[in-house]
Design an enzyme around this catalytic site. Structure first.
Site, PDB file in Angstrom:
ATOM      1  CE  LYS A 122     -76.366 -84.340  16.566  1.00 57.32           C
ATOM      2  NZ  LYS A 122     -76.123 -85.516  15.722  1.00 57.32           N
ATOM      3  CG  HIS A 160     -76.418 -89.671  11.861  1.00 64.00           C
ATOM      4  ND1 HIS A 160     -76.810 -90.434  12.931  1.00 64.00           N
ATOM      5  CD2 HIS A 160     -76.364 -90.521  10.804  1.00 64.00           C
ATOM      6  CE1 HIS A 160     -76.992 -91.685  12.538  1.00 64.00           C
ATOM      7  NE2 HIS A 160     -76.721 -91.756  11.252  1.00 64.00           N
ATOM      8  CG  ASP A 210     -76.012 -94.549   9.549  1.00 67.15           C
ATOM      9  OD1 ASP A 210     -76.466 -93.462   9.123  1.00 67.15           O
ATOM     10  OD2 ASP A 210     -75.953 -94.821  10.757  1.00 67.15           O
ATOM     11  CE1 TYR A 266     -76.485 -88.610  19.268  1.00 61.97           C
ATOM     12  CE2 TYR A 266     -77.690 -89.947  20.839  1.00 61.97           C
ATOM     13  CZ  TYR A 266     -76.974 -89.830  19.661  1.00 61.97           C
ATOM     14  OH  TYR A 266     -76.760 -90.937  18.880  1.00 61.97           O
TER      15      TYR A 266
END
Length: 181
Positions: free
Chosen positions: A70, A61, A168, A130
């Site tokens: 991140k 992603h 995905d 995250y």
């Protein structure tokens, strides 16, 4: 804390100082002053927490118009975490690094903007945290195919077939994806 450079410049493994005794442990997962002293200046605006079962594969992603940096870590279980350089102008374009993050090793991974990110769960379950530098922006959300042969990520065998979201499963190959210049 200990910073470990990876094969992709900018992607860092971070090992925090862990203080443990018979009661358990303590660590600082984020301290703006300590990170700045280590040369890492980032502002986080959103925290995310996911729980997944063995074999769940999330990714790869990224956000195109509002790219996110991140800082990721696992608080329960273990994952194989991956960053892929998707900056067409980079000498490392299309290359990836992977590292095991677990509740036991306390490692974190810093993934700067311009990289796709994903992970597969190695343990029965894993809680994944995250810290993001920009807010989630659905119109900017993009994915790459997790098993793109051009990228050739060496995903570990977890004993079950990867469990993917519909998004995905339908993600494009790197050659067909909208990516960074």
């Amino acid at each position: 804390m200990n910073l470990i450079e990876t094969a992709l410049p900018g992607v860092l493994i971070i090992e925090p100082r862990v203080f443990g005794d018979a009661r358990g442990f303590f660590l600082e997962s984020w301290n703006q002053a300590s990170f700045a002293a280590a040369g890492l200046t980032m502002d986080f605006v959103q925290d995310n927490h996911s729980r997944s079962a063995r074999g769940v594969l999330r990714g790869l992603h990224y956000q195109l118009e509002n790219p996110q940096g991140k800082l990721v870590r696992v608080t329960q279980g273990a994952v194989f975490d991956v960053a892929v350089d998707i900056r067409r102008s980079s000498p490392h374009f299309g290359q990836w690094v992977g590292v095991e993050l677990s509740a036991e090793n306390h490692r974190m991974l810093w993934i700067p903007p311009g990289f796709a990110h994903g992970f597969v769960v190695l343990s029965e379950t894993a809680d994944f945290l995250y810290k993001c530098t920009t807010l989630y922006h659905p119109p900017s959300d993009r994915s790459l195919r997790w098993n793109d042969p051009t990228i050739a990520i060496a995903w570990p065998d977890v004993g079950v077939a990867p469990q993917l979201s519909g998004k995905d499963e339908a993600a494009p190959l790197l050659a067909d994806a909208e990516i960074f210049a």
